[in-house]
Enzyme design. Structure first.
Site, PDB file in Angstrom:
ATOM      1  N   CYS A   1      -3.119  -4.128  16.788  1.00 17.86           N
ATOM      2  CA  CYS A   1      -1.863  -4.879  16.709  1.00 17.86           C
ATOM      3  C   CYS A   1      -0.859  -4.131  15.843  1.00 17.86           C
ATOM      4  CB  CYS A   1      -2.168  -6.256  16.117  1.00 17.86           C
ATOM      5  SG  CYS A   1      -0.734  -7.255  15.701  1.00 17.86           S
TER       6      CYS A   1
ATOM      7  N   THR B   1       0.576  -5.347  13.378  1.00 11.76           N
ATOM      8  CA  THR B   1       0.186  -5.663  12.003  1.00 11.76           C
ATOM      9  C   THR B   1      -0.794  -4.630  11.471  1.00 11.76           C
ATOM     10  OG1 THR B   1       0.571  -8.049  12.201  1.00 11.76           O
ATOM     11  CG2 THR B   1      -1.036  -7.349  10.567  1.00 11.76           C
TER      12      THR B   1
ATOM     13  N   HIS C   1       1.006  -1.500  10.547  1.00 11.22           N
ATOM     14  CA  HIS C   1       1.723  -1.660   9.282  1.00 11.22           C
ATOM     15  C   HIS C   1       0.763  -1.563   8.100  1.00 11.22           C
ATOM     16  CE1 HIS C   1       5.824  -2.570  10.544  1.00 11.22           C
ATOM     17  NE2 HIS C   1       5.372  -3.418  11.447  1.00 11.22           N
TER      18      HIS C   1
END
Length: 351
Positions: free
Chosen positions: A38, A40, A43
């Site tokens: 993902c 996320t 990140h």
């Protein structure tokens, strides 16, 4: 067992050996079958500013988009059986705050995220609360089941936008979330769904396979010119942003009709400037959308069960857990729409 962990508050992830998790009361042990990479996770790998809140939880195994088979039941678990394929809501509520005690778990203020603030699913096994496990209908593939979490985010973005039959909808960002938004906007009756990206040819090609033909690549046509053309002769009723890129926000508002709605789903690492005078004069609404309510998940699973063949186009690459970081690179360079990380014994498709 193997697990991909964020060990320190800095760039990078490490594949390490970890002890087998043991389910506590009201928890189950899930043998992971597929985990999606993902934005996320990207990140967290890069350690962007919007994820520094994780520091107190480190070290932690990441991965929150997953499906797996129930292999052990903790004390008090009911309604689940061994060998059952499930997908798992990653948001774990506390059950003791005022909102939880009032029967409003979606408003829990001390929730923890599987794969963010408690160990996640880039691993062979993961423990999860039984209440977070949603049984998957027979015949649905584990990789499709692992799309439930991102699809729930897309579902919530469309709900937050209030998309109505006949609406013109602009989706900014053709990645996995943007693709799901396009699907649910079409499901809601949107008359036109336009999807735009930048240097996103492989992902736009997946959207064509999903049945969308109004596609824009800002790498080929400048953003202002392309959006002005797309907004002619009628501005958009709804714009949904799924990029996390500040530069798209003001152009998005410029092609939004008076009293239209802009929904932000991308995670932005810094504040974004907005022309508030124009916002007021055009009666624009800006809404944020993040996780879906618990009640949305059965609806998303039902959608997956009815559209499995179509959704299979979204899974473009698979890698074994031992090569998970290669999957991260595929996602980072926009080669992939959705990379699934599978157990090491599973077949891999890197291209």
């Amino acid at each position: 067992m193997k697990s991909l962990r964020k060990v320190r508050p800095d760039r990078g992830l490490e594949l390490r050996d970890a002890p087998m998790p043991v389910p506590g009361a009201d928890e189950v042990l899930v043998q992971v079958k597929a985990t999606g990479v993902c934005g996320t996770d990207l990140h967290i790998d890069k350690w962007t500013a919007s994820y520094h809140f994780m520091t107190a939880a480190l070290p932690v195994t990441i991965g929150h988009e997953f499906s797996g088979v129930v292999t052990a039941l903790g004390e008090g678990v009911q309604g689940l059986k061994l060998g059952q394929l499930v997908t798992v809501r990653p948001s774990v509520v506390c059950n003791v705050c005022e909102a939880c005690m009032a029967g409003r778990p979606d408003d829990c203020v001390t929730r923890k995220g599987i794969g963010v603030s408690r160990d996640g699913a880039f691993a062979d096994f993961v423990r999860a609360p039984a209440r977070n496990c949603i049984p998957i209908p027979d015949g649905v593939d584990a990789q499709i089941a692992a799309l439930a979490e991102p699809l729930s985010v897309s579902w919530e973005a469309v709900r937050a936008a209030g998309v109505q039959p006949g609406d013109r909808v602009l989706v900014l960002g053709p990645g996995n979330i943007g693709q799901g938004i396009a699907l649910f906007a079409r499901e809601a009756g949107a008359a036109e769904v336009v999807v735009a990206g930048h240097g996103d040819a492989p992902r736009l090609q997946i959207l064509r396979k999903l049945g969308f033909d109004q596609l824009i690549d800002f790498a080929e046509v400048p953003m202002s010119e392309a959006l002005a053309k797309a907004a002619t002769p009628r501005l958009f009723d709804v714009v949904i942003e799924a990029t996390g890129v500040a530069a798209v926000i003001q152009p998005a508002l410029q092609v939004l009709k008076s009293r239209g709605v802009l929904v932000i789903t991308g995670i932005h690492s810094a504040p974004v400037a907005i022309d508030l005078a124009a916002l007021v004069r055009k009666h624009h609404e800006i809404r944020g959308s993040y996780r879906a309510p618990e009640a949305a998940w059965p609806q998303v699973v039902a959608f997956m069960a009815h559209n499995q063949a179509m959704l299979a186009h979204m899974v473009t690459h698979t890698v074994p857990l031992s090569r998970a970081l290669e999957g991260f690179e595929l996602a980072n360079n926009k080669t992939a729409t959705k990379v699934m990380v599978l157990p090491d014994a599973a077949e891999e498709t890197l291209v």
